[in-house]
Design an enzyme around this catalytic site. Sequence first.
Site, PDB file in Angstrom:
ATOM      1  N   LYS A  53      20.731 -23.942 -16.388  1.00 53.39           N
ATOM      2  CA  LYS A  53      20.337 -23.500 -17.730  1.00 53.39           C
ATOM      3  C   LYS A  53      18.840 -23.233 -17.695  1.00 53.39           C
ATOM      4  CE  LYS A  53      20.735 -24.472 -22.633  1.00 53.39           C
ATOM      5  NZ  LYS A  53      19.347 -24.260 -22.991  1.00 53.39           N
ATOM      6  N   LYS A 102      22.611 -31.018 -20.789  1.00 54.37           N
ATOM      7  CA  LYS A 102      21.155 -31.119 -20.700  1.00 54.37           C
ATOM      8  C   LYS A 102      20.719 -32.174 -19.680  1.00 54.37           C
ATOM      9  CE  LYS A 102      19.276 -28.686 -23.838  1.00 54.37           C
ATOM     10  NZ  LYS A 102      18.681 -28.678 -24.910  1.00 54.37           N
ATOM     11  N   TYR A 158      23.375 -13.735 -17.132  1.00 55.40           N
ATOM     12  CA  TYR A 158      24.474 -14.716 -17.072  1.00 55.40           C
ATOM     13  C   TYR A 158      25.719 -14.304 -17.827  1.00 55.40           C
ATOM     14  CZ  TYR A 158      22.142 -16.077 -21.439  1.00 55.40           C
ATOM     15  OH  TYR A 158      21.548 -16.070 -22.662  1.00 55.40           O
ATOM     16  N   CYS A 203     -25.412 -27.924 -24.418  1.00 52.01           N
ATOM     17  CA  CYS A 203     -26.738 -27.384 -24.744  1.00 52.01           C
ATOM     18  C   CYS A 203     -27.021 -27.370 -26.242  1.00 52.01           C
ATOM     19  CB  CYS A 203     -26.899 -25.989 -24.158  1.00 52.01           C
ATOM     20  SG  CYS A 203     -25.921 -24.758 -25.028  1.00 52.01           S
ATOM     21  N   CYS A 253     -26.677 -21.671 -20.826  1.00 53.33           N
ATOM     22  CA  CYS A 253     -26.166 -23.032 -21.013  1.00 53.33           C
ATOM     23  C   CYS A 253     -25.913 -23.654 -19.640  1.00 53.33           C
ATOM     24  CB  CYS A 253     -24.876 -22.981 -21.818  1.00 53.33           C
ATOM     25  SG  CYS A 253     -23.989 -24.539 -21.815  1.00 53.33           S
ATOM     26  N   GLU A 312      18.430 -14.447 -19.399  1.00 56.65           N
ATOM     27  CA  GLU A 312      17.281 -15.231 -19.838  1.00 56.65           C
ATOM     28  C   GLU A 312      16.035 -14.657 -19.144  1.00 56.65           C
ATOM     29  OE1 GLU A 312      18.206 -17.593 -21.938  1.00 56.65           O
ATOM     30  OE2 GLU A 312      16.633 -19.121 -21.960  1.00 56.65           O
ATOM     31  N   ASP A 316      15.180 -22.206 -18.762  1.00 59.46           N
ATOM     32  CA  ASP A 316      14.423 -22.452 -19.976  1.00 59.46           C
ATOM     33  C   ASP A 316      13.499 -21.271 -20.228  1.00 59.46           C
ATOM     34  OD1 ASP A 316      13.635 -23.779 -22.164  1.00 59.46           O
ATOM     35  OD2 ASP A 316      12.356 -25.232 -21.131  1.00 59.46           O
ATOM     36  N   CYS A 352     -22.303 -26.724 -28.976  1.00 58.75           N
ATOM     37  CA  CYS A 352     -21.939 -26.934 -27.573  1.00 58.75           C
ATOM     38  C   CYS A 352     -22.265 -28.377 -27.187  1.00 58.75           C
ATOM     39  CB  CYS A 352     -22.712 -25.961 -26.694  1.00 58.75           C
ATOM     40  SG  CYS A 352     -22.500 -26.293 -24.939  1.00 58.75           S
ATOM     41  N   GLU A 410      26.204 -23.057 -13.836  1.00 59.84           N
ATOM     42  CA  GLU A 410      24.984 -22.252 -13.712  1.00 59.84           C
ATOM     43  C   GLU A 410      23.796 -23.080 -14.177  1.00 59.84           C
ATOM     44  OE1 GLU A 410      25.633 -18.991 -16.374  1.00 59.84           O
ATOM     45  OE2 GLU A 410      27.256 -18.159 -15.181  1.00 59.84           O
ATOM     46  N   CYS A 456     -19.485 -21.262 -26.481  1.00 56.38           N
ATOM     47  CA  CYS A 456     -20.928 -21.385 -26.436  1.00 56.38           C
ATOM     48  C   CYS A 456     -21.454 -20.016 -26.023  1.00 56.38           C
ATOM     49  CB  CYS A 456     -21.319 -22.442 -25.398  1.00 56.38           C
ATOM     50  SG  CYS A 456     -23.083 -22.453 -25.086  1.00 56.38           S
ATOM     51  N   ARG A 476      17.410 -12.508 -29.269  1.00 60.71           N
ATOM     52  CA  ARG A 476      18.595 -13.078 -29.888  1.00 60.71           C
ATOM     53  C   ARG A 476      18.476 -13.080 -31.415  1.00 60.71           C
ATOM     54  NH1 ARG A 476      20.078 -18.271 -31.299  1.00 60.71           N
ATOM     55  NH2 ARG A 476      22.323 -18.630 -31.158  1.00 60.71           N
ATOM     56  N   ALA A 502       0.839  -1.200   0.000  1.00 60.39           N
ATOM     57  CA  ALA A 502       0.000   0.000   0.000  1.00 60.39           C
ATOM     58  C   ALA A 502       0.876   1.252   0.000  1.00 60.39           C
ATOM     59  CB  ALA A 502      -0.913  -0.006   1.205  1.00 60.39           C
ATOM     60  N   GLU A 503       1.968   1.199   0.779  1.00 67.23           N
ATOM     61  CA  GLU A 503       2.861   2.361   0.815  1.00 67.23           C
ATOM     62  C   GLU A 503       3.523   2.576  -0.549  1.00 67.23           C
ATOM     63  OE1 GLU A 503       4.236   2.529   5.480  1.00 67.23           O
ATOM     64  OE2 GLU A 503       4.949   0.888   4.241  1.00 67.23           O
ATOM     65  N   TYR A 504       3.871   1.441  -1.183  1.00 67.49           N
ATOM     66  CA  TYR A 504       4.467   1.523  -2.517  1.00 67.49           C
ATOM     67  C   TYR A 504       3.466   2.171  -3.491  1.00 67.49           C
ATOM     68  CZ  TYR A 504       6.835   0.222  -6.836  1.00 67.49           C
ATOM     69  OH  TYR A 504       7.447   0.260  -8.062  1.00 67.49           O
ATOM     70  N   SER A 552      25.322 -19.537 -29.306  1.00 67.86           N
ATOM     71  CA  SER A 552      24.580 -20.592 -28.602  1.00 67.86           C
ATOM     72  C   SER A 552      25.610 -21.541 -27.990  1.00 67.86           C
ATOM     73  CB  SER A 552      23.620 -21.297 -29.545  1.00 67.86           C
ATOM     74  OG  SER A 552      24.316 -21.818 -30.636  1.00 67.86           O
ATOM     75  N   LEU A 553      25.143 -22.609 -27.414  1.00 64.08           N
ATOM     76  CA  LEU A 553      26.064 -23.503 -26.699  1.00 64.08           C
ATOM     77  C   LEU A 553      26.011 -24.900 -27.293  1.00 64.08           C
ATOM     78  CD1 LEU A 553      25.146 -22.510 -23.035  1.00 64.08           C
ATOM     79  CD2 LEU A 553      27.280 -21.973 -24.223  1.00 64.08           C
TER      80      LEU A 553
HETATM   81  S1  IVH Z   1      25.625 -18.710 -21.821  1.00 64.92           S
HETATM   82  C1  IVH Z   1      28.376 -17.630 -24.975  1.00 64.92           C
HETATM   83  N1  IVH Z   1      24.353 -19.268 -19.584  1.00 64.92           N
HETATM   84  O1  IVH Z   1      20.779 -21.256 -23.371  1.00 64.92           O
HETATM   85  C2  IVH Z   1      27.391 -17.917 -23.929  1.00 64.92           C
HETATM   86  N2  IVH Z   1      23.169 -19.435 -21.619  1.00 64.92           N
HETATM   87  O2  IVH Z   1      22.381 -21.970 -26.375  1.00 64.92           O
HETATM   88  C3  IVH Z   1      26.074 -18.261 -24.451  1.00 64.92           C
HETATM   89  N3  IVH Z   1      20.810 -20.070 -21.357  1.00 64.92           N
HETATM   90  O3  IVH Z   1      19.619 -19.327 -25.671  1.00 64.92           O
HETATM   91  C4  IVH Z   1      25.028 -18.429 -23.457  1.00 64.92           C
HETATM   92  N4  IVH Z   1      20.823 -20.238 -19.170  1.00 64.92           N
HETATM   93  O4  IVH Z   1      19.821 -17.943 -23.569  1.00 64.92           O
HETATM   94  C5  IVH Z   1      24.280 -19.174 -20.921  1.00 64.92           C
HETATM   95  N5  IVH Z   1      23.357 -19.691 -17.550  1.00 64.92           N
HETATM   96  C6  IVH Z   1      23.276 -19.617 -18.876  1.00 64.92           C
HETATM   97  C7  IVH Z   1      22.076 -19.884 -19.570  1.00 64.92           C
HETATM   98  C8  IVH Z   1      22.058 -19.780 -20.947  1.00 64.92           C
HETATM   99  C9  IVH Z   1      20.091 -20.338 -20.273  1.00 64.92           C
HETATM  100  C10 IVH Z   1      20.288 -20.124 -22.745  1.00 64.92           C
HETATM  101  C11 IVH Z   1      20.732 -18.974 -23.606  1.00 64.92           C
HETATM  102  C12 IVH Z   1      20.805 -19.569 -25.000  1.00 64.92           C
HETATM  103  C13 IVH Z   1      20.942 -21.038 -24.741  1.00 64.92           C
HETATM  104  C14 IVH Z   1      22.318 -21.495 -25.113  1.00 64.92           C
END
Ligand code: IVH
Length: 679
Positions: free
Chosen positions: A120, A318, A229, A415, A435, A177, A122, A412, A118, A430, A141, A38-40, A86-87
């Site tokens: 990953k 993964k 990240y 009905c 109904c 992410e 989703d 439906c 770290e 519907c 991206r 509320a204050e916020y 990407s990775l």
């Molecule tokens: S590093 C060069 N760290 O995974 C570094 N990616 O293909 C490239 N993702 O779409 C990414 N968590 O958005 C990194 N801790 C994390 C991540 C992360 C999720 C996603 C990233 C990318 C895909 C990697």
Amino acid sequence: MILDPRKTTKEHHQQLSQQLHDHNYRYHTLDQPTITDAEYDQLMQQLLKIEEQYPELVTPESPSQRVGSVPLNGFDEATHASPMLSLENAFNGEDLRSFDNRIKRFLSRTADFEYICEPKLDGVAIALTYHHGKLVRGATRGNGSTGEDITQNVRTIKTIPLQLQNNYPDRLEVRGEIYMELEAFRKLNQQRREEGEATYANPRNLTAGSLRQLDSRLTAARPLTISCYGIGDISEDTARTHFELLEALHHWGLKINLETVSIAKNIDAVIARYSELQQLRDQLPYEIDGMVVKVNDRGLQRELGEKSRTPRWAIACKFPARQEETILESVRLQVGRTGAVTPVANLRPVNVSGVTVSSASLHNWDEIKRLDVRVGDTVVIERAGDVIPDIIRVVTEKRNGTEKPIPEPTHCPVCQTPLFKEEDEVVPRCQNINCPARLKESLKHYCSRGAMDIEGLGDRQIDQLLRLGLVKNLVDLYRLDKEKLFQFERMGDKLAEKLLKAIETSKQKPLENFLFALGIRHVGAHLAKILSRHFGSLEKLAAASAEELLEIHEIGPQVSDSVVRFFSDENNVRLLEELKELGLNPQSDSQPRGDKLQGKTFVFTGTLERFSRKEGQELVEAQGGRASGSVSKKTDFVVAGPGAGSKLVKAQQLGVTVLDEEEFLQLIQQDNSNESHQI
Ligand code: IVH
């Protein structure tokens, strides 16, 4: 001392913005709020009021900009400072060991080095550009070198700072992410289910969809968050390790899920962490699909460099998907209270990572067509985010020719009224407001907890009321009597009395419950509260125009249209009138208790000794007055305690009546005693 009133307003605006940024950061990023909601809200209202008066003070960094702004026609292209890579993927400890060997070979070394592990996440990858600490761009991206400029949408995400803090570099492109926490996702889907709307498939898709909205007010309504990240560009690069870099980002106000990041001293420790994180997976508040392993030393990272699309210094390991195969035995159609007809798959029961699954949401017929799923098919189902799993694909190799397509219904299922599909909608509805299926769902919702909370009227009793024809609409609920109830199976005198009392008591429920109970499309419990607080009575809300509604923080075009449509529908108007005649006239809980200060605006300043500022504001509001944070021509009274400064000066300049605490209390007292005389 002569004060420039514009300057004070500007300073006041700056100060309020800073306070709101700080509180936002404490609440959303640190999860350690120091003031109440509320204050916020009150601080935000003060800010909005100033911005309304002086629109030139609105900057893109203003906390007010988090609510979203006018829709775009499309997104611009956004080129990244350096490609968003990407990775490569690994799937087990062995793959991780070869990754370690590959790196050591490339570097011609045998000694171990640190890795950072770290989760990953989703979600959806994002690049945020900050110039002189201000957020200037948020980009997806895309193909890695060019994405889409979704700055408007990104600004609505509370955990993304619009302004960095603490010695930030001049130029920074940070990567992370954007995702949705599971709890928030489940709540949204639960709400959709209650509203009879098609549910969302998983948090990832919903996040992606939310970020693709051209109307950022819709993005603002989705509970998205971020975890950063890495970086794409930085003007002063001093971090020696990746961990130091994350700490620096955190220090500048960016959100990093540091609690799940860990350092491993060699690949064995990485592999151990991989198992550990897999165990932890179900306990995390967000969905992760693996673990990202990175070389911690940024000097080594530079030495390793990258291949065409992936860095040599990182890999994604993964997790096995939580999927199983089973047979789709039949499809049942559900009719929600808004009339939406949604298909649900009855599955041969199967155990998916410890949970027995026997049904899956098919969401809508676009999804059915996309999957080309048929009754009798072997399907792959996955538990992702929601408790109710998803069908992700059909195992077409297992078809034997007896599978039957799932046609979209034209009528439906309850009905038999022809179904109607609105433009831009994927669910057929519907349209028959009488109904029985819709009525049943509406009644269940009306009586449920959080709505009118009528104890004793659960699903079973509502089914009976309908079956016996005792209730044909909401109003009939309030026309029940003992005689009617005695037609129920096993209904005694005591129970009937109890039920009637519960129904009677529901008439006293506050407006916010009633609004939620009515089941106005897009008005969930939270918005019902906001509407109730703002309007105070049903009449005032019913008379509100779409424009008036849009002025309320958090209310977008979808909600305002829906509310206006609801109150202009003849059937609803009649229903509300009948309910009113039966004694239902709910008022807001937070309505003023008196009106002695009606229309009067108060500002409190200085150190208050007799009561807190908040108590003072409550006293004013309780008598129908308004408490404001800044002095203007519209201020009626300034209540000044010792040490009052610029506000007091301004009040004197503007000729506003200044009261000390004692005088203020007398004013309130006097009003109260007047009130007792009147009684
Ligand atoms: S590093 C060069 N760290 O995974 C570094 N990616 O293909 C490239 N993702 O779409 C990414 N968590 O958005 C990194 N801790 C994390 C991540 C992360 C999720 C996603 C990233 C990318 C895909 C990697």
